[in-house]
Design an enzyme around this catalytic site. Structure first.
Site, short mmCIF file in Angstrom:
data_model
loop_
_atom_site.label_atom_id
_atom_site.label_comp_id
_atom_site.label_asym_id
_atom_site.label_seq_id
_atom_site.Cartn_x
_atom_site.Cartn_y
_atom_site.Cartn_z
N HIS A 312 -52.91 9.77 -30.80
CA HIS A 312 -53.91 10.02 -31.85
C HIS A 312 -55.09 9.10 -31.64
CE1 HIS A 312 -55.59 10.61 -35.86
NE2 HIS A 312 -54.91 11.73 -35.87
N ASP A 370 -48.19 16.72 -35.82
CA ASP A 370 -47.97 18.04 -35.23
C ASP A 370 -46.68 18.15 -34.45
OD1 ASP A 370 -50.30 19.21 -36.18
OD2 ASP A 370 -51.47 18.16 -34.66
N1 CMC Z 1 -49.78 12.65 -23.29
C1 CMC Z 1 -49.98 11.87 -22.21
N2 CMC Z 1 -50.95 10.93 -22.13
C2 CMC Z 1 -51.75 10.78 -23.19
C3 CMC Z 1 -51.60 11.55 -24.35
C4 CMC Z 1 -50.57 12.50 -24.38
N3 CMC Z 1 -50.38 13.27 -25.45
N4 CMC Z 1 -52.52 11.20 -25.26
C5 CMC Z 1 -53.25 10.22 -24.67
N5 CMC Z 1 -52.78 9.97 -23.44
C6 CMC Z 1 -53.25 8.92 -22.52
C7 CMC Z 1 -54.56 9.32 -21.84
O1 CMC Z 1 -54.33 9.99 -20.63
C8 CMC Z 1 -55.21 7.97 -21.65
O2 CMC Z 1 -54.59 7.35 -20.57
P1 CMC Z 1 -55.45 6.36 -19.60
O3 CMC Z 1 -55.90 5.23 -20.49
O4 CMC Z 1 -54.50 5.95 -18.53
O5 CMC Z 1 -56.60 7.20 -19.08
C9 CMC Z 1 -54.80 7.20 -22.90
O6 CMC Z 1 -53.54 7.78 -23.31
C10 CMC Z 1 -55.81 7.27 -24.04
O7 CMC Z 1 -56.04 8.65 -24.31
P2 CMC Z 1 -57.42 9.27 -24.76
O8 CMC Z 1 -57.48 10.71 -24.34
O9 CMC Z 1 -58.54 8.38 -24.32
O10 CMC Z 1 -57.29 9.17 -26.33
P3 CMC Z 1 -58.15 9.97 -27.37
O11 CMC Z 1 -58.21 9.12 -28.57
O12 CMC Z 1 -59.42 10.44 -26.78
O13 CMC Z 1 -57.24 11.27 -27.64
C11 CMC Z 1 -55.77 12.83 -28.60
C12 CMC Z 1 -56.49 11.49 -28.76
C13 CMC Z 1 -55.03 13.18 -29.89
C14 CMC Z 1 -56.80 13.97 -28.32
C15 CMC Z 1 -54.77 12.73 -27.41
O14 CMC Z 1 -53.82 11.73 -27.69
C16 CMC Z 1 -54.09 14.05 -27.11
O15 CMC Z 1 -54.64 14.88 -26.36
N6 CMC Z 1 -52.86 14.29 -27.68
C17 CMC Z 1 -52.21 15.56 -27.53
C18 CMC Z 1 -52.81 16.56 -28.50
C19 CMC Z 1 -52.38 16.30 -29.92
O16 CMC Z 1 -51.21 16.07 -30.21
N7 CMC Z 1 -53.36 16.38 -30.84
C20 CMC Z 1 -53.10 16.25 -32.27
C21 CMC Z 1 -53.81 15.12 -32.91
S1 CMC Z 1 -53.18 14.81 -34.54
C22 CMC Z 1 -53.74 16.13 -35.47
C23 CMC Z 1 -55.12 15.98 -35.93
O17 CMC Z 1 -55.42 14.98 -36.62
O18 CMC Z 1 -55.92 16.90 -35.66
#
Ligand code: CMC
Length: 436
Positions: A312, A370
């Protein structure tokens, strides 16, 4: 930093070359202080750069507070755990809209007002019939909520507080009716009119699952579960869809059209579409022994696969909503007599393995709301295409509350971010015959 700390710095100094500027530091009631850069461009000729808004507070708000490190979610100061257990969704709606919990009389009056607006204009049903049968219910919801702006001209004077409140009540009251219609249309069943003697969640379940040829009795445990799911999703401060609603509304646009913009944003798999994606992922994993393979894929930077329902932007701890959702999931499966759900077994084991894995621990990736909501909604009888629709239904109160707060903020201006331009510099037009 706590606002009560009197020795806390009141400003930050920005130095560029040999010039310095004092930037005021503003304190909230809780949460990080913010550096006020509103005059930065005027003073320095420079913008700040923050794609994804990871360090930017886009507004002042009194509605919802999240402490992502501690895993805390407060609506108007009340912890989500306290609201989700004894209260009902309309109590949460009242709290989010008015700022205080209602007295018994206020609650009864609010319930009455919402309940009296549950029907949609009869012409709306003809509007629905213009969609292809196989249209995704989210596309139907975006369009039908946008269409409300064509049905309610009398509540479009957003400078009138009474009209703002009527628009808000209409939105909260009609969204379950539209969501259920989107579902019924997709399965080719007749629309079911709302029944005002039922509570909000029971009425919604009945509009989704009853048919004219049979009696439908709402199961109170299941309606309580769906009501709790609505409470958990009601608001989440300045996430992508809420920011979309605020930005759309900042131009003075029609509130129903602004909510449609929020629904469009919510649809994406990184936001509201994640519950659908999480359930699909559990199905794809298929069995507990394949979990390590998928964990490895999630960790592989060359593989676009991510563990859906994990991680998240704000929570760097267990999402407090996920804990309640996990409990609700067990309650629903228990009530329905589903003793062995292979997807639940995979989810529990996946969570256990991921929470011990260095990759996820290091990056503070925990299950989010989720992760368990898909299994719960599926058990309740909803197809995956309806999951984000349910999220949109519940989030509508948050969107409309945030929209109202923005309109009522005297410092409100149209939202207009700037950019770091990296395109071509000025050049002269060449007639097509002379281009090579
Ligand atoms: N699986 C594997 N690796 C992950 C995941 C995941 N679900 N989420 C983040 N990472 C890794 C990412 O690759 C990165 O690694 P590195 O630092 O080595 O490059 C690190 O963790 C930080 O991730 P980020 O993409 O920079 O984080 P963000 O804040 O931009 O993304 C997120 C947040 C929710 C989009 C992401 O965690 C994700 O894609 N999760 C899966 C989708 C999901 O479950 N979304 C629902 C969010 S909750 C409902 C809502 O509030 O809408």
């Amino acid at each position: 930093m706590d606002a009560s700390q009197s020795n806390a710095p009141k400003s930050a100094t920005l130095t560029i070359g040999d010039e310095s500027w004092e930037l005021p530091i503003l304190n909230g009631t809780i949460g990080p202080d913010v550096i006020d850069i509103a005059k930065l461009y005027g003073q320095t000729g420079k913008f700040t750069y923050d794609p994804g808004f990871t360090s930017t507070a886009s507004c002042e708000s009194q509605i919802t507070y999240i402490d992502g490190d501690e895993g805390v979610l407060l609506y108007r100061g009340y912890p989500i755990e306290q609201l989700a257990e004894p209260g009902d969704f309309l109590e949460t709606c009242y709290l989010l809209l008015y700022g205080e919990l209602p007295t018994a009389a206020q609650k009864a009056d609010f319930d009455y007002r919402v309940t009296r607006h549950t029907m949609v204009h009869e012409q709306m049903s003809r509007f629905f019939h213009g969609f292809r049968r196989d249209a995704h219910p989210m596309s139907v919801l975006v369009a039908s909520v946008g269409a409300l702006s064509a049905f309610y001209h009398d509540s479009t004077d957003i400078s009138d507080p009474q009209q703002r409140m009527i628009a808000s009540i209409r939105m909260i009251a009609k969204i379950p009716t539209l969501a259920a219609m989107a579902y019924k249309y997709s399965i080719g069943q007749p629309f079911v009119y709302p029944k005002n003697e039922l509570d909000y969640a029971s009425n919604f379940l009945r509009m989704c699952f009853s048919v004219p040829c049979e009696e439908y009795k709402v199961n109170p445990i299941l309606s309580r579960a769906i009501d709790r799911i609505f409470i958990l999703h009601a608001d989440h401060e300045q996430n992508a869809s809420t920011s979309t609603v605020r930005l759309a509304g900042s131009s003075g646009a029609n509130p129903f059209a602004c909510i449609a913009a929020g629904i469009a944003c919510l649809w994406g798999p990184a936001h509201g579409g994640a519950n659908e994606a999480a359930l699909k992922m559990l199905g794809e994993i298929g069995s507990v022994d394949r979990i390590p393979e998928f964990i490895n894929r999630a960790k592989d930077k060359n593989d676009p696969f991510r563990l859906m329902g994990f991680g998240h932007r704000v929570y760097k701890n267990y999402d407090p909503r996920a804990k309640i959702m996990q409990r609700t999931c067990h309650e629903v499966l228990g009530e329905l007599g589903i003793k062995d759900d292979p997807l639940l077994d995979i989810a529990v084991e996946l969570e256990r393995i991921a929470l011990q894995d260095e990759y996820f621990v290091e990056r503070k990736l925990y299950p989010n709301i989720d992760f368990y909501s898909g299994i719960t909604l599926r058990a309740l009888g909803f197809p995956t295409s309806m999951f984000t629709v349910l999220f949109a239904l519940a989030r509508t109160v948050g969107w409309i509350g945030q929209w109202k707060e923005m309109i009522e903020d005297p410092s409100q201006r149209i939202g207009r971010p700037r950019q770091l331009y990296t395109g071509a510099t000025q050049r002269d037009y060449i007639p097509i015959a002379r281009r090579k």
